[in-house]
Design a protein around this motif. Structure first.
Motif, PDB file in Angstrom:
ATOM      1  N   ILE A  48      -1.764  55.605  71.611  1.00 18.19           N
ATOM      2  CA  ILE A  48      -3.231  55.556  71.508  1.00 18.19           C
ATOM      3  C   ILE A  48      -3.639  54.945  70.169  1.00 18.19           C
ATOM      4  CG2 ILE A  48      -5.327  56.975  71.407  1.00 18.19           C
ATOM      5  CD1 ILE A  48      -4.157  57.050  74.183  1.00 18.19           C
ATOM      6  N   VAL A  49      -2.947  55.341  69.109  1.00 25.15           N
ATOM      7  CA  VAL A  49      -3.256  54.811  67.766  1.00 25.15           C
ATOM      8  C   VAL A  49      -3.042  53.298  67.756  1.00 25.15           C
ATOM      9  CG1 VAL A  49      -2.531  54.778  65.331  1.00 25.15           C
ATOM     10  CG2 VAL A  49      -2.781  56.959  66.533  1.00 25.15           C
ATOM     11  N   ALA A  50      -1.935  52.852  68.339  1.00 27.01           N
ATOM     12  CA  ALA A  50      -1.639  51.408  68.374  1.00 27.01           C
ATOM     13  C   ALA A  50      -2.732  50.660  69.131  1.00 27.01           C
ATOM     14  CB  ALA A  50      -0.281  51.171  69.028  1.00 27.01           C
ATOM     15  N   TYR A  51      -3.131  51.218  70.249  1.00 23.97           N
ATOM     16  CA  TYR A  51      -4.166  50.559  71.067  1.00 23.97           C
ATOM     17  C   TYR A  51      -5.463  50.404  70.271  1.00 23.97           C
ATOM     18  CZ  TYR A  51      -7.503  49.578  74.733  1.00 23.97           C
ATOM     19  OH  TYR A  51      -8.493  48.993  75.481  1.00 23.97           O
ATOM     20  N   LYS A  52      -5.860  51.489  69.583  1.00 20.41           N
ATOM     21  CA  LYS A  52      -7.129  51.464  68.833  1.00 20.41           C
ATOM     22  C   LYS A  52      -7.075  50.447  67.693  1.00 20.41           C
ATOM     23  CE  LYS A  52      -8.937  55.211  70.771  1.00 20.41           C
ATOM     24  NZ  LYS A  52     -10.033  55.139  71.723  1.00 20.41           N
ATOM     25  N   LEU A  53      -5.943  50.429  66.976  1.00 18.50           N
ATOM     26  CA  LEU A  53      -5.821  49.516  65.819  1.00 18.50           C
ATOM     27  C   LEU A  53      -5.947  48.065  66.289  1.00 18.50           C
ATOM     28  CD1 LEU A  53      -2.936  51.306  63.878  1.00 18.50           C
ATOM     29  CD2 LEU A  53      -5.323  51.093  63.133  1.00 18.50           C
ATOM     30  N   LYS A  54      -5.351  47.771  67.449  1.00 18.69           N
ATOM     31  CA  LYS A  54      -5.442  46.393  67.980  1.00 18.69           C
ATOM     32  C   LYS A  54      -6.851  46.111  68.500  1.00 18.69           C
ATOM     33  CE  LYS A  54      -0.607  46.455  69.508  1.00 18.69           C
ATOM     34  NZ  LYS A  54       0.171  46.840  70.701  1.00 18.69           N
ATOM     35  N   MET A  55      -7.380  47.063  69.278  1.00 20.99           N
ATOM     36  CA  MET A  55      -8.703  46.873  69.920  1.00 20.99           C
ATOM     37  C   MET A  55      -9.810  46.668  68.890  1.00 20.99           C
ATOM     38  SD  MET A  55     -11.670  48.715  70.844  1.00 20.99           S
ATOM     39  CE  MET A  55     -11.270  50.468  70.825  1.00 20.99           C
ATOM     40  N   LEU A  56      -9.703  47.380  67.763  1.00 18.69           N
ATOM     41  CA  LEU A  56     -10.753  47.289  66.740  1.00 18.69           C
ATOM     42  C   LEU A  56     -10.507  46.146  65.756  1.00 18.69           C
ATOM     43  CD1 LEU A  56     -11.248  51.112  66.078  1.00 18.69           C
ATOM     44  CD2 LEU A  56     -12.837  49.570  67.269  1.00 18.69           C
TER      45      LEU A  56
END
Ligand code: PGH
Ligand code: CA
Ligand code: NA
Ligand code: ZN
Length: 305
Positions: free
Chosen positions: A291-299
């Motif tokens: 989830i952390v990886a997804y957020k860092l990329k998405m933002l």
């Protein structure tokens, strides 16, 4: 390296990307946040609420600041929803490098007074400050704000508030709310309001209540024995538009809570004979890291360290 929130958020606003600020309560959550940020070479903020301070105290603060100091990316430790001047100063004494004073449920003048006191003290110690103007719906740990009392941030008031307080970054109410139930279906995010405030203020802006509450995690939570109503979160597209227009810090707590619960519940369900805590805590850590990886990329924070 352990840095102040300002050192992370000023470049984020200038670079039109968002830095997620994740709540932590233990070692595994903190590892998921910081190790993943290092893997993606992203700046990241770790935040503790007053409840987390009650739960983990100096032990947890030390764990976070030690990991932050050793990290290969910029990491700040931030007090989330500090409810008083005393709470903010106590956090600074505990090693926090960024503090929120949340006096947004008070009348404007009182919010200004309380915030200015914290800004003066925190700045004297080289610590940066987040303040809030406007009221989110949902439950902020120490207060329940019901919909009718929630009010969105007024742009002109925001300019006056920042001038009178000197806050380093400002949390604004623009349609998000705390928790897993952010409204029926896709919550309305007031983009014109964000863009108006951003055109009048050049300090980093903060979006609270920004968890996405992803449907697949909700389904897995239920399948693993969890009970939850019709949960809904903030759409990625809304956050991606917001970070193009001044939002620099994006608060996420619910998504990691859900991921940690799913990671552990699935181990309990799949291997009922298991009693090695590292199995369910490790599974939780792995899912939180995703989830952390997804957020860092998405933002857009990935690669910005
Ligand atoms: O704003 C938050 C977290 O919001 P969520 O419940 O959407 O994760 N913490 O201060
Ligand atoms: Ca508030
Ligand atoms: Na905060
Ligand atoms: Zn919040």
């Amino acid at each position: 390296m352990l840095v102040t929130g300002k050192e992370i958020l000023v470049p984020a606003r200038a670079g039109h990307y968002g830095v997620p600020s994740f709540n932590t309560n233990n070692m595994e959550i903190t590892q998921a946040i910081i190790h993943t940020a290092e893997k993606l070479q992203a700046p990241v903020m770790v935040q503790m609420s007053e409840g987390a301070i009650k739960y983990g105290g100096q032990d947890l603060a030390n764990l976070v600041t030690d990991m932050a100091q050793r990290a290969s990316v910029p990491v700040a430790l931030h007090l989330d929803h500090g409810s008083s001047y005393e709470s903010a100063l106590k956090a600074i004494k505990m090693g926090f490098t960024s503090v929120m004073i949340d006096a947004s449920h008070h009348p404007f003048e009182e919010n200004v007074r309380e915030t200015r006191r914290v800004v003066e003290a925190a700045h004297a110690m080289g610590i940066s400050v987040e303040a809030e103007l406007g009221r989110l719906g949902g439950i902020e740990e120490h207060i329940v704000v019901d919909e009718k009392d929630a009010f969105l941030t007024d742009p002109e008031e925001a300019v006056r508030f920042v001038e009178e307080t000197g806050t380093d970054y400002l949390a604004i109410a623009i349609g998000t709310s705390h928790g897993a139930y952010k409204g029926k279906g896709r919550p309305f995010i007031d983009h014109p309001r964000i863009e108006k405030i951003a055109s009048m203020l050049d300090i980093p802006l903060v979006a609270h209540g920004s968890s996405g509450v992803p449907a697949d995690i909700i389904a897995r939570f239920r399948d693993a024995g969890g009970e939850i109503g019709d949960a809904a979160g903030i759409a990625d597209e809304d956050l991606q538009r917001a970070v193009q227009h001044g939002i620099a810090k994006v608060n996420v707590d619910t998504d990691l809570r859900l991921a940690m619960s799913v990671g552990s519940r699935e181990v309990f369900r799949n291997t009922p004979k298991e009693f090695d805590p590292r199995k369910w805590l490790g599974s939780a850590r792995d899912l939180m890291s995703e989830i952390v990886a997804y957020k860092l990329k998405m933002l857009g924070a990935a690669g910005k360290a």
